[in-house]
Design a protein around this motif. Sequence first.
Motif, PDB file in Angstrom:
ATOM      1  N   ASN A  11      -4.299  66.779  12.256  1.00  0.00           N
ATOM      2  CA  ASN A  11      -4.721  68.151  12.084  1.00  0.00           C
ATOM      3  C   ASN A  11      -3.315  69.023  12.350  1.00  0.00           C
ATOM      4  O   ASN A  11      -2.972  69.789  11.558  1.00  0.00           O
ATOM      5  CB  ASN A  11      -5.860  68.558  12.982  1.00  0.00           C
ATOM      6  N   GLU A  12      -2.899  68.631  13.203  1.00  0.00           N
ATOM      7  CA  GLU A  12      -1.338  69.547  13.560  1.00  0.00           C
ATOM      8  C   GLU A  12      -0.299  69.373  12.512  1.00  0.00           C
ATOM      9  O   GLU A  12      -0.060  70.291  12.044  1.00  0.00           O
ATOM     10  CB  GLU A  12      -0.826  69.152  15.139  1.00  0.00           C
TER      11      GLU A  12
ATOM     12  N   ASN B 250      -4.839  59.310  15.016  1.00  0.00           N
ATOM     13  CA  ASN B 250      -4.913  60.372  15.876  1.00  0.00           C
ATOM     14  C   ASN B 250      -5.405  61.805  15.011  1.00  0.00           C
ATOM     15  O   ASN B 250      -4.570  62.248  14.339  1.00  0.00           O
ATOM     16  CB  ASN B 250      -3.729  60.707  16.676  1.00  0.00           C
ATOM     17  N   SER B 251      -6.763  61.867  15.160  1.00  0.00           N
ATOM     18  CA  SER B 251      -7.048  63.283  14.339  1.00  0.00           C
ATOM     19  C   SER B 251      -6.497  64.415  14.882  1.00  0.00           C
ATOM     20  O   SER B 251      -6.314  65.428  13.898  1.00  0.00           O
ATOM     21  CB  SER B 251      -8.740  63.507  14.442  1.00  0.00           C
ATOM     22  N   ASP B 252      -6.263  64.858  16.077  1.00  0.00           N
ATOM     23  CA  ASP B 252      -5.306  65.787  16.585  1.00  0.00           C
ATOM     24  C   ASP B 252      -4.248  65.910  15.931  1.00  0.00           C
ATOM     25  O   ASP B 252      -3.598  66.943  15.660  1.00  0.00           O
ATOM     26  CB  ASP B 252      -5.356  65.897  17.874  1.00  0.00           C
ATOM     27  N   GLU B 253      -3.436  64.742  15.881  1.00  0.00           N
ATOM     28  CA  GLU B 253      -1.958  64.779  15.327  1.00  0.00           C
ATOM     29  C   GLU B 253      -2.118  65.043  13.947  1.00  0.00           C
ATOM     30  O   GLU B 253      -1.165  65.767  13.357  1.00  0.00           O
ATOM     31  CB  GLU B 253      -1.464  63.289  15.474  1.00  0.00           C
TER      32      GLU B 253
END
Length: 129
Positions: A47-48, A42-45
């Motif tokens: 990055n976060e 999960n790229s959003d996870e």
Amino acid sequence: MKNLSKHTITDLGFDLIRKSLIDLARCEKNHSFFENITPSTNSDEINEHNNFTHSIYEGIIHKYDLDISYLHNIDQILSSLKIQGAILNEDNFKILYTLIEIDQKLKTIFSKKLLKNWKEIKSINSEKK
């Protein structure tokens, strides 16, 4: 990522990352957490998490030169504090004193604006209670 084989995790080098994190853990809760950590796609996870890690590095370790690498497993010290009449030996007292000093530095650092994303987590967690 769910259902990754041990072979895939080894090929990705994630087993080495997990082992390094376990070796760096300073208490049993972190040790247990790192034993069960799994890779994510999960790229959003990702990055976060990277933003949080970067803010810790820049805000604490780099800018304020806060070194926690010399602290050993603190579980025994913290457990001793829960036992009425328990006495810390000299080495454990020094470690506890260092831990308190680091805590004071962290409180000062976390009160600064450079760790905004961590403050957001604190307010979100406070709202959940």
